[in-house]
Scaffold this active site. Structure first.
Site, PDB file in Angstrom:
ATOM      1  N   TYR A 198      67.000 -30.254  36.160  1.00 39.84           N
ATOM      2  CA  TYR A 198      66.903 -31.025  34.919  1.00 39.84           C
ATOM      3  C   TYR A 198      66.103 -32.284  35.191  1.00 39.84           C
ATOM      4  CZ  TYR A 198      70.357 -27.849  33.142  1.00 39.84           C
ATOM      5  OH  TYR A 198      70.986 -26.697  32.753  1.00 39.84           O
ATOM      6  N   SER A 199      65.170 -32.591  34.285  1.00 38.75           N
ATOM      7  CA  SER A 199      64.410 -33.843  34.414  1.00 38.75           C
ATOM      8  C   SER A 199      65.333 -35.012  34.095  1.00 38.75           C
ATOM      9  CB  SER A 199      63.256 -33.873  33.416  1.00 38.75           C
ATOM     10  OG  SER A 199      62.316 -32.901  33.728  1.00 38.75           O
ATOM     11  N   CYS A 357      54.905 -31.722  29.169  1.00 36.05           N
ATOM     12  CA  CYS A 357      56.215 -31.267  29.647  1.00 36.05           C
ATOM     13  C   CYS A 357      56.927 -30.484  28.554  1.00 36.05           C
ATOM     14  CB  CYS A 357      57.062 -32.464  30.055  1.00 36.05           C
ATOM     15  SG  CYS A 357      58.600 -31.989  30.865  1.00 36.05           S
ATOM     16  N   GLU A 397      54.375 -30.264  33.741  1.00 37.79           N
ATOM     17  CA  GLU A 397      55.623 -29.671  34.210  1.00 37.79           C
ATOM     18  C   GLU A 397      56.187 -28.835  33.068  1.00 37.79           C
ATOM     19  OE1 GLU A 397      57.509 -32.143  37.413  1.00 37.79           O
ATOM     20  OE2 GLU A 397      59.262 -31.693  36.178  1.00 37.79           O
ATOM     21  N   TYR A 399      58.188 -25.079  32.000  1.00 41.33           N
ATOM     22  CA  TYR A 399      58.840 -23.822  32.403  1.00 41.33           C
ATOM     23  C   TYR A 399      59.730 -23.329  31.305  1.00 41.33           C
ATOM     24  CZ  TYR A 399      61.800 -27.488  34.639  1.00 41.33           C
ATOM     25  OH  TYR A 399      62.488 -28.619  34.956  1.00 41.33           O
TER      26      TYR A 399
HETATM   27  P1  NAP Z   1      62.385 -25.586  21.425  1.00 45.10           P
HETATM   28  O1  NAP Z   1      63.260 -26.347  20.546  1.00 45.10           O
HETATM   29  O2  NAP Z   1      62.566 -24.111  21.560  1.00 45.10           O
HETATM   30  O3  NAP Z   1      60.867 -25.816  21.008  1.00 45.10           O
HETATM   31  C1  NAP Z   1      60.372 -27.098  20.744  1.00 45.10           C
HETATM   32  C2  NAP Z   1      59.208 -26.948  19.819  1.00 45.10           C
HETATM   33  O4  NAP Z   1      58.123 -26.282  20.496  1.00 45.10           O
HETATM   34  C3  NAP Z   1      59.529 -26.119  18.591  1.00 45.10           C
HETATM   35  O5  NAP Z   1      58.977 -26.774  17.497  1.00 45.10           O
HETATM   36  C4  NAP Z   1      58.833 -24.808  18.885  1.00 45.10           C
HETATM   37  O6  NAP Z   1      58.446 -24.130  17.688  1.00 45.10           O
HETATM   38  C5  NAP Z   1      57.606 -25.310  19.595  1.00 45.10           C
HETATM   39  N1  NAP Z   1      56.840 -24.261  20.271  1.00 45.10           N
HETATM   40  C6  NAP Z   1      57.207 -22.973  20.520  1.00 45.10           C
HETATM   41  N2  NAP Z   1      56.179 -22.306  21.088  1.00 45.10           N
HETATM   42  C7  NAP Z   1      55.167 -23.195  21.200  1.00 45.10           C
HETATM   43  C8  NAP Z   1      53.833 -23.109  21.703  1.00 45.10           C
HETATM   44  N3  NAP Z   1      53.341 -21.964  22.192  1.00 45.10           N
HETATM   45  N4  NAP Z   1      53.048 -24.193  21.659  1.00 45.10           N
HETATM   46  C9  NAP Z   1      53.535 -25.365  21.156  1.00 45.10           C
HETATM   47  N5  NAP Z   1      54.768 -25.514  20.659  1.00 45.10           N
HETATM   48  C10 NAP Z   1      55.580 -24.445  20.697  1.00 45.10           C
HETATM   49  O7  NAP Z   1      62.362 -26.281  22.841  1.00 45.10           O
HETATM   50  P2  NAP Z   1      63.551 -26.389  23.880  1.00 45.10           P
HETATM   51  O8  NAP Z   1      64.516 -25.282  23.631  1.00 45.10           O
HETATM   52  O9  NAP Z   1      64.044 -27.778  23.891  1.00 45.10           O
HETATM   53  O10 NAP Z   1      62.814 -26.018  25.208  1.00 45.10           O
HETATM   54  C11 NAP Z   1      62.074 -26.922  25.925  1.00 45.10           C
HETATM   55  C12 NAP Z   1      61.532 -26.248  27.160  1.00 45.10           C
HETATM   56  O11 NAP Z   1      61.148 -27.280  28.026  1.00 45.10           O
HETATM   57  C13 NAP Z   1      62.524 -25.376  27.915  1.00 45.10           C
HETATM   58  O12 NAP Z   1      61.843 -24.203  28.277  1.00 45.10           O
HETATM   59  C14 NAP Z   1      62.854 -26.201  29.140  1.00 45.10           C
HETATM   60  O13 NAP Z   1      63.130 -25.410  30.260  1.00 45.10           O
HETATM   61  C15 NAP Z   1      61.579 -26.956  29.307  1.00 45.10           C
HETATM   62  N6  NAP Z   1      61.781 -28.219  29.999  1.00 45.10           N
HETATM   63  C16 NAP Z   1      60.981 -28.470  31.003  1.00 45.10           C
HETATM   64  C17 NAP Z   1      61.155 -29.618  31.693  1.00 45.10           C
HETATM   65  C18 NAP Z   1      60.289 -29.851  32.827  1.00 45.10           C
HETATM   66  O14 NAP Z   1      59.394 -29.094  33.014  1.00 45.10           O
HETATM   67  N7  NAP Z   1      60.519 -30.886  33.612  1.00 45.10           N
HETATM   68  C19 NAP Z   1      62.075 -30.561  31.338  1.00 45.10           C
HETATM   69  C20 NAP Z   1      62.871 -30.292  30.265  1.00 45.10           C
HETATM   70  C21 NAP Z   1      62.693 -29.110  29.596  1.00 45.10           C
HETATM   71  P3  NAP Z   1      59.135 -22.786  17.119  1.00 45.10           P
HETATM   72  O15 NAP Z   1      59.679 -23.180  15.787  1.00 45.10           O
HETATM   73  O16 NAP Z   1      58.014 -21.801  16.999  1.00 45.10           O
HETATM   74  O17 NAP Z   1      60.194 -22.352  18.069  1.00 45.10           O
END
Ligand code: NAP
Length: 399
Positions: A198-199, A357, A397, A399
């Site tokens: 987790y970030s 991110c 970052e 995933y």
């Molecule tokens: P989410 O609510 O599912 O999605 C956030 C927004 O992104 C929604 O509006 C979604 O639209 C949109 N989206 C979907 N596909 C997209 C695309 N191809 N291009 C641009 N926008 C798009 O997000 P979440 O559940 O919070 O997930 C966040 C992700 O970030 C997780 O996979 C998590 O693992 C990752 N994360 C990564 C880090 C890191 O790398 N350090 C830290 C925290 C989180 P729709 O209405 O189409 O769904």
């Protein structure tokens, strides 16, 4: 006896690796393994298929060294001991071989490196050097839950703000770093759960200034072992934490650096930390920050309320929603295009750092949008992006 042939060995940078184990899970032939300390590559098994390269969120997987001969490859034991990667050692010519031939062979082998992940991630030049890997699977930090607050009012999208206190334990983190959470119990095979990453969403001096506690932004995933464990934690509970991890997705310490932050959902966690750090550092002029933040609805956008109070002079905000009733879906890349003049202005500044991110799926769309913006500026985005990465100004970052 055959003359030794220089051998290019695939390695992982232990300083940059965030121990998400995605490479290990992706490797089709079991060439990647880990212990409590490091994730390592078995030179006897790796067949250079490169499947692990694009899935690595940090680029730490994209490391290569040339050794004088296959028999002299770094062993698993060597790699488990490393705190950092060894430098490329000079390769001596075998008796009878021409010195230049060997140099050329080494140069050719190393030239192939870093192609998969699009280049090695580098920290901002002015970033503070982070502490990494202080606590691991065998020796995790025990932290106390100080608070657990729901952040969204969307039943299908339950995101929590969780505050953890390391007490007297030293646990220094910088904005952009991650920690691992070890959920209690075992998996279906009876093995202890691996830490989930987790970030950190709090700044370096703590969620509460001067307290060095940390906060996480956690979305409850259906069937998710760690996310359900975290979202259900009661105040006062104890949590096992590994890390801190990550040595490149860091903010520049230069107050005049300009930040372009592009995030989706809980990918906003590091952006919150960056914003709070700049807010707390206060004083004088800053280069400014611009954020494109995508969520389904305002109700599912973490920190929607507090964000509205952050002044425009500190953070230009573009909050983008994909599921507003009666409105067409909008993604961050759509808004980048709609605001192309503003983005071009930010991109044209040599002090700009880009941070992306969140969802992996956003990368292509953001790349295409920035390609168009760069075209407007008469520039090639891939060339500009790779230069920014080399200069420690492009950070991804996902995933
Ligand atoms: P989410 O609510 O599912 O999605 C956030 C927004 O992104 C929604 O509006 C979604 O639209 C949109 N989206 C979907 N596909 C997209 C695309 N191809 N291009 C641009 N926008 C798009 O997000 P979440 O559940 O919070 O997930 C966040 C992700 O970030 C997780 O996979 C998590 O693992 C990752 N994360 C990564 C880090 C890191 O790398 N350090 C830290 C925290 C989180 P729709 O209405 O189409 O769904």
């Amino acid at each position: 006896m055959n003359a030794p042939t220089p051998f290019k060995q695939h390695l992982i940078d232990p300083e940059i690796c965030i121990r998400c184990y995605t490479c290990e899970m992706t490797c089709p032939i079991g060439a990647i393994e880990h212990n409590d300390d490091n994730v390592v590559v078995d030179a006897d098994k790796c067949n250079f298929c490169m499947d692990c390269i694009p899935v690595c969120p940090t680029g730490s997987i994209d490391e290569w060294r040339v050794v004088p001969d296959r028999d002299q490859a770094y062993s698993l034991e060597d790699q488990y001991e490393w705190l950092e990667l060894p430098e490329q050692a000079p390769i001596e010519a075998a008796p009878g071989a021409e010195e230049g031939d060997i140099d050329d062979a080494v140069a050719a082998l190393l030239a192939e490196a870093h192609k998969g992940a699009g280049g090695k991630a580098r920290p901002p030049v002015s970033a503070v050097k982070p502490q990494v890997n202080m606590y691991n699977l065998g020796k995790p930090a025990e932290m106390t839950v100080q608070g657990n607050y729901p952040l969204t009012d969307d039943a299908g999208h339950d995101v929590h703000h969780i505050i953890l206190d390391p007490g007297a334990l030293p646990f220094p983190v910088l904005e952009g770093q991650s920690v691992g959470i070890i959920a209690p119990g075992t998996d279906a095979e009876g093995k202890a759960h691996l830490p989930r990453l987790y970030s950190v969403s709090s700044p370096r001096d703590g969620e509460r200034p001067g307290y060095h506690n940390i906060s996480l932004t956690v979305k409850r995933e259906e069937g998710g072992i760690a996310s359900n464990y975290l979202c259900d934690l009661e105040k006062g509970a104890t949590v096992r934490v590994t890390g801190p991890f990550g040595a490149t997705f860091l903010m520049p310490n230069d107050p005049e650096a300009r930040l372009l932050m592009i995030c989706t959902g809980t990918g906003s966690a590091p952006m919150r930390a960056f914003t709070m750090q700049r807010q707390r550092a206060g004083g004088g002029r800053t280069g400014g920050m611009t954020m494109f933040f995508g969520a389904r609805t305002p109700g599912s956008l973490p920190y929607f309320g507090p964000l509205k109070k952050v002044p425009d002079s500190l953070l230009r905000q573009h909050l983008v929603f994909s599921r507003l009733e009666g409105q067409p879906k909008e993604y961050v890349q759509d808004r980048i295009l709609a605001e192309r003049a503003e983005v071009a202005d930010v991109l044209s500044d040599d002090k700009t750092h880009i941070y992306i991110c969140g969802l992996k799926g956003m990368e292509d769309g953001v790349d295409s949008a920035l390609t168009e913006v760069a075209n407007d500026m008469g520039q090639d985005w891939i060339t500009l992006r790779d230069r920014m990465r080399e200069e420690g100004r492009y950070h991804v970052e996902t995933y």
